[in-house]
Motif scaffolding. Structure first.
Motif, PDB file in Angstrom:
ATOM      1  N   ALA A 194       0.830  -1.194   0.000  1.00 34.95           N
ATOM      2  CA  ALA A 194       0.000   0.000   0.000  1.00 34.95           C
ATOM      3  C   ALA A 194       0.871   1.253   0.000  1.00 34.95           C
ATOM      4  O   ALA A 194       0.669   2.164  -0.811  1.00 34.95           O
ATOM      5  N   LEU A 195       1.844   1.282   0.877  1.00 34.90           N
ATOM      6  CA  LEU A 195       2.668   2.483   0.983  1.00 34.90           C
ATOM      7  C   LEU A 195       3.516   2.710  -0.256  1.00 34.90           C
ATOM      8  O   LEU A 195       3.686   3.841  -0.704  1.00 34.90           O
ATOM      9  N   LEU A 196       4.058   1.653  -0.799  1.00 34.70           N
ATOM     10  CA  LEU A 196       4.873   1.825  -2.001  1.00 34.70           C
ATOM     11  C   LEU A 196       4.023   2.314  -3.161  1.00 34.70           C
ATOM     12  O   LEU A 196       4.433   3.181  -3.935  1.00 34.70           O
ATOM     13  N   LEU A 197       2.827   1.796  -3.279  1.00 39.32           N
ATOM     14  CA  LEU A 197       1.940   2.263  -4.342  1.00 39.32           C
ATOM     15  C   LEU A 197       1.570   3.725  -4.124  1.00 39.32           C
ATOM     16  O   LEU A 197       1.576   4.529  -5.047  1.00 39.32           O
ATOM     17  N   MET A 198       1.258   4.058  -2.889  1.00 38.93           N
ATOM     18  CA  MET A 198       0.901   5.436  -2.571  1.00 38.93           C
ATOM     19  C   MET A 198       2.022   6.391  -2.939  1.00 38.93           C
ATOM     20  O   MET A 198       1.782   7.476  -3.463  1.00 38.93           O
ATOM     21  N   GLY A 199       3.237   5.997  -2.629  1.00 40.42           N
ATOM     22  CA  GLY A 199       4.371   6.878  -2.846  1.00 40.42           C
ATOM     23  C   GLY A 199       4.867   6.866  -4.259  1.00 40.42           C
ATOM     24  O   GLY A 199       5.853   7.497  -4.577  1.00 40.42           O
ATOM     25  N   GLU A 200       4.164   6.164  -5.125  1.00 41.96           N
ATOM     26  CA  GLU A 200       4.565   6.072  -6.523  1.00 41.96           C
ATOM     27  C   GLU A 200       5.998   5.602  -6.642  1.00 41.96           C
ATOM     28  O   GLU A 200       6.762   6.069  -7.465  1.00 41.96           O
ATOM     29  N   ARG A 201       6.348   4.688  -5.776  1.00 44.33           N
ATOM     30  CA  ARG A 201       7.710   4.193  -5.771  1.00 44.33           C
ATOM     31  C   ARG A 201       7.860   2.980  -6.659  1.00 44.33           C
ATOM     32  O   ARG A 201       8.954   2.496  -6.890  1.00 44.33           O
ATOM     33  N   ILE A 202       6.732   2.446  -7.101  1.00 40.27           N
ATOM     34  CA  ILE A 202       6.787   1.269  -7.943  1.00 40.27           C
ATOM     35  C   ILE A 202       6.774   1.698  -9.403  1.00 40.27           C
ATOM     36  O   ILE A 202       5.850   2.380  -9.852  1.00 40.27           O
ATOM     37  N   ALA A 203       7.803   1.321 -10.114  1.00 42.60           N
ATOM     38  CA  ALA A 203       7.943   1.748 -11.503  1.00 42.60           C
ATOM     39  C   ALA A 203       6.718   1.332 -12.315  1.00 42.60           C
ATOM     40  O   ALA A 203       6.216   0.216 -12.160  1.00 42.60           O
ATOM     41  N   PRO A 204       6.227   2.229 -13.140  1.00 41.69           N
ATOM     42  CA  PRO A 204       5.053   1.934 -13.960  1.00 41.69           C
ATOM     43  C   PRO A 204       5.240   0.657 -14.774  1.00 41.69           C
ATOM     44  O   PRO A 204       4.275  -0.068 -15.049  1.00 41.69           O
ATOM     45  N   ALA A 205       6.494   0.378 -15.142  1.00 36.78           N
ATOM     46  CA  ALA A 205       6.770  -0.815 -15.939  1.00 36.78           C
ATOM     47  C   ALA A 205       6.328  -2.078 -15.197  1.00 36.78           C
ATOM     48  O   ALA A 205       5.898  -3.053 -15.823  1.00 36.78           O
ATOM     49  N   ALA A 206       6.433  -2.041 -13.860  1.00 38.14           N
ATOM     50  CA  ALA A 206       6.090  -3.223 -13.077  1.00 38.14           C
ATOM     51  C   ALA A 206       4.604  -3.556 -13.207  1.00 38.14           C
ATOM     52  O   ALA A 206       4.196  -4.709 -13.094  1.00 38.14           O
ATOM     53  N   LEU A 207       3.810  -2.528 -13.442  1.00 41.71           N
ATOM     54  CA  LEU A 207       2.373  -2.753 -13.603  1.00 41.71           C
ATOM     55  C   LEU A 207       2.104  -3.629 -14.823  1.00 41.71           C
ATOM     56  O   LEU A 207       1.194  -4.447 -14.834  1.00 41.71           O
ATOM     57  N   GLY A 208       2.865  -3.419 -15.866  1.00 45.10           N
ATOM     58  CA  GLY A 208       2.722  -4.235 -17.070  1.00 45.10           C
ATOM     59  C   GLY A 208       1.356  -4.097 -17.696  1.00 45.10           C
ATOM     60  O   GLY A 208       0.790  -5.062 -18.204  1.00 45.10           O
ATOM     61  N   GLY A 209       0.803  -2.912 -17.652  1.00 51.12           N
ATOM     62  CA  GLY A 209      -0.452  -2.671 -18.329  1.00 51.12           C
ATOM     63  C   GLY A 209      -1.693  -3.075 -17.557  1.00 51.12           C
ATOM     64  O   GLY A 209      -2.801  -2.743 -17.956  1.00 51.12           O
ATOM     65  N   ARG A 210      -1.486  -3.775 -16.451  1.00 52.05           N
ATOM     66  CA  ARG A 210      -2.656  -4.197 -15.677  1.00 52.05           C
ATOM     67  C   ARG A 210      -3.292  -3.021 -14.960  1.00 52.05           C
ATOM     68  O   ARG A 210      -2.637  -2.028 -14.646  1.00 52.05           O
ATOM     69  N   LYS A 211      -4.559  -3.131 -14.671  1.00 55.11           N
ATOM     70  CA  LYS A 211      -5.184  -2.141 -13.816  1.00 55.11           C
ATOM     71  C   LYS A 211      -4.694  -2.364 -12.392  1.00 55.11           C
ATOM     72  O   LYS A 211      -4.223  -3.443 -12.043  1.00 55.11           O
ATOM     73  N   ARG A 212      -4.837  -1.356 -11.577  1.00 51.51           N
ATOM     74  CA  ARG A 212      -4.207  -1.418 -10.270  1.00 51.51           C
ATOM     75  C   ARG A 212      -4.745  -2.562  -9.416  1.00 51.51           C
ATOM     76  O   ARG A 212      -3.994  -3.258  -8.737  1.00 51.51           O
ATOM     77  N   ASP A 213      -6.047  -2.756  -9.455  1.00 48.90           N
ATOM     78  CA  ASP A 213      -6.630  -3.823  -8.641  1.00 48.90           C
ATOM     79  C   ASP A 213      -6.083  -5.183  -9.052  1.00 48.90           C
ATOM     80  O   ASP A 213      -5.737  -6.017  -8.210  1.00 48.90           O
ATOM     81  N   ALA A 214      -5.982  -5.372 -10.347  1.00 48.83           N
ATOM     82  CA  ALA A 214      -5.465  -6.639 -10.848  1.00 48.83           C
ATOM     83  C   ALA A 214      -4.020  -6.822 -10.424  1.00 48.83           C
ATOM     84  O   ALA A 214      -3.610  -7.917 -10.003  1.00 48.83           O
ATOM     85  N   PHE A 215      -3.273  -5.740 -10.534  1.00 50.57           N
ATOM     86  CA  PHE A 215      -1.868  -5.800 -10.140  1.00 50.57           C
ATOM     87  C   PHE A 215      -1.739  -6.205  -8.670  1.00 50.57           C
ATOM     88  O   PHE A 215      -0.967  -7.105  -8.316  1.00 50.57           O
ATOM     89  N   VAL A 216      -2.508  -5.549  -7.835  1.00 45.27           N
ATOM     90  CA  VAL A 216      -2.459  -5.858  -6.409  1.00 45.27           C
ATOM     91  C   VAL A 216      -2.773  -7.336  -6.181  1.00 45.27           C
ATOM     92  O   VAL A 216      -2.062  -8.027  -5.445  1.00 45.27           O
ATOM     93  N   ARG A 217      -3.806  -7.821  -6.833  1.00 45.16           N
ATOM     94  CA  ARG A 217      -4.179  -9.215  -6.642  1.00 45.16           C
ATOM     95  C   ARG A 217      -3.049 -10.146  -7.060  1.00 45.16           C
ATOM     96  O   ARG A 217      -2.721 -11.101  -6.374  1.00 45.16           O
ATOM     97  N   ASP A 218      -2.434  -9.840  -8.193  1.00 42.54           N
ATOM     98  CA  ASP A 218      -1.349 -10.697  -8.669  1.00 42.54           C
ATOM     99  C   ASP A 218      -0.169 -10.683  -7.710  1.00 42.54           C
ATOM    100  O   ASP A 218       0.433 -11.722  -7.431  1.00 42.54           O
ATOM    101  N   VAL A 219       0.157  -9.497  -7.231  1.00 45.16           N
ATOM    102  CA  VAL A 219       1.292  -9.412  -6.310  1.00 45.16           C
ATOM    103  C   VAL A 219       1.006 -10.218  -5.044  1.00 45.16           C
ATOM    104  O   VAL A 219       1.843 -10.990  -4.581  1.00 45.16           O
ATOM    105  N   LEU A 220      -0.184 -10.037  -4.523  1.00 47.24           N
ATOM    106  CA  LEU A 220      -0.526 -10.773  -3.308  1.00 47.24           C
ATOM    107  C   LEU A 220      -0.551 -12.276  -3.584  1.00 47.24           C
ATOM    108  O   LEU A 220      -0.330 -13.083  -2.672  1.00 47.24           O
TER     109      LEU A 220
END
Lengths: 201, 201
Positions: A161-187
């Motif tokens: 949560a904090l890393l996402l909030m702080g925009e510390r995660i490079a956009p490339a890591a998202l890989g085009g996914r929407k944020r909710d999907a990304f979170v689910r995949d990471v978890l």
DNA sequence: GCCTTGATGTTGACATTGTCTACTTATCAT
DNA sequence: ATGATAAGTAGACAATGTCAACATCAAGGC
């Protein structure tokens, strides 16, 4: 036992305490904690610069009220998510809450409030945490690493949560996914070890 | 190319910029960001209240310098840990750093600095992050979930550090272990999923 | 050896803020 | 009605961040 009389003579606002928390809340979400001036809150509430002191001993007390409110919201969100989505759902709800109320979340965990000094805040925060770790521990009642795994799970969602909030995660890591999907995949990319842990690379 | 002339006439301090960062750093670690007053820094450095403005356009710029310094330290610690302890060692080092310099860590990730506006900070922070995610990604080069897992790993250590700092983890969870041991166990209680993730509870 | 010049420090001022003390007004129980 | 008390107001104060104007030193061209 309040919220009754309104707009009489403007002296004795009616329910200033709640009004202050409300407008302060808006200011918080919009500009962040630093920009939350006590005098400005009073101004927007239409009272004199000193009126807040009848309800909050100092600025920090108002912040504590805001944080407590936040913990209540978070707790409620957790309980609701627990019913519907189980453990994974709780995790997603945790991150969702943080992203929906970033400044509030920062206030809750930012460490600028000395929690020990604010009874209500301490209690509601503890209650929320207990609900959290309770749900986690219930999953693997007495396995050796269960408690550790629950701490890990909490750490994971908190950090994400904090890393996402702080925009510390490079956009490339998202890989085009929407944020909710990304979170689910990471978890989903980790698994908990319940038995005695074997060393891993 | 400095640190040469000293204690001449006290006008032209010699290397005020560094001196300010140094005393500000001490104040930061001791009292936290809120308590870091620009004027007090100047006072302790033995210069007038406005001297700092010759080296930092505003308070935030000094904070940015402190944060940048922090990222350099963290980066160095990570590199050193990577050699000795591998991935797990890096995680432990991350948490260690946060616990050794809590206020600095909070400043680095607290969100009160608009990173975009401070070139040096942005660069050194990015460099540190790249070193981090590089080490993580190198572990499972092209597996589908590798990138997600690396984000999860970072989230885990980041969250654990913050929760420990904030004393949000109940002492009971420690179970008598020393903090380092506790951290290691918590980090060991999860396993990363590299292949395509199968849904788990 | 001067004198200009730019960087570095200093002084003084200003608006804002958090907080204190005293005064005022409305409300409620008797 | 009345008087205590909660809720709000007015005014003051010291600190702080920041701006503008002035002072001083170090160096280089003449």
């Amino acid at each position: 036992m309040s919220t009754s009389r309104r707009k009489k003579h403007a002296y004795h606002h009616g329910d200033l305490q709640a009004a202050l928390v409300l407008t302060a809340g808006k200011m918080l979400e919009k500009e962040g904690v630093e920009a939350l001036k006590l005098r400005e809150v009073a101004r927007q509430a239409g009272v004199s610069h000193n009126a807040p002191y009848r309800h909050f001993t100092r600025r920090e007390a108002l912040l504590a009220a805001l944080a407590a409110e936040g913990f209540e919201w978070l707790g409620a969100a957790q309980r609701k998510a627990a019913e519907a989505g189980g453990l994974r759902g709780m995790g997603e709800a945790y991150v969702s809450f943080a992203l929906a109320h970033p400044q509030r979340f920062r206030l809750m965990f930012g460490g600028q409030i000395r929690i020990a000094r604010h009874v209500r805040l301490r209690e509601v925060a503890m209650r929320t945490f207990e609900g959290l770790s309770g749900a986690l521990a219930a999953r693997a009642p007495e396995a050796h690493g269960a408690r550790d795994a629950s701490v890990a799970a909490w750490s994971l969602v908190h950090g994400l949560a904090l890393l996402l909030m702080g925009e510390r995660i490079a956009p490339a890591a998202l890989g085009g996914r929407k944020r909710d999907a990304f979170v689910r995949d990471v978890l989903s990319s980790i698994r908990f070890v319940v038995g005695p842990a074997q060393p891993a690379a």
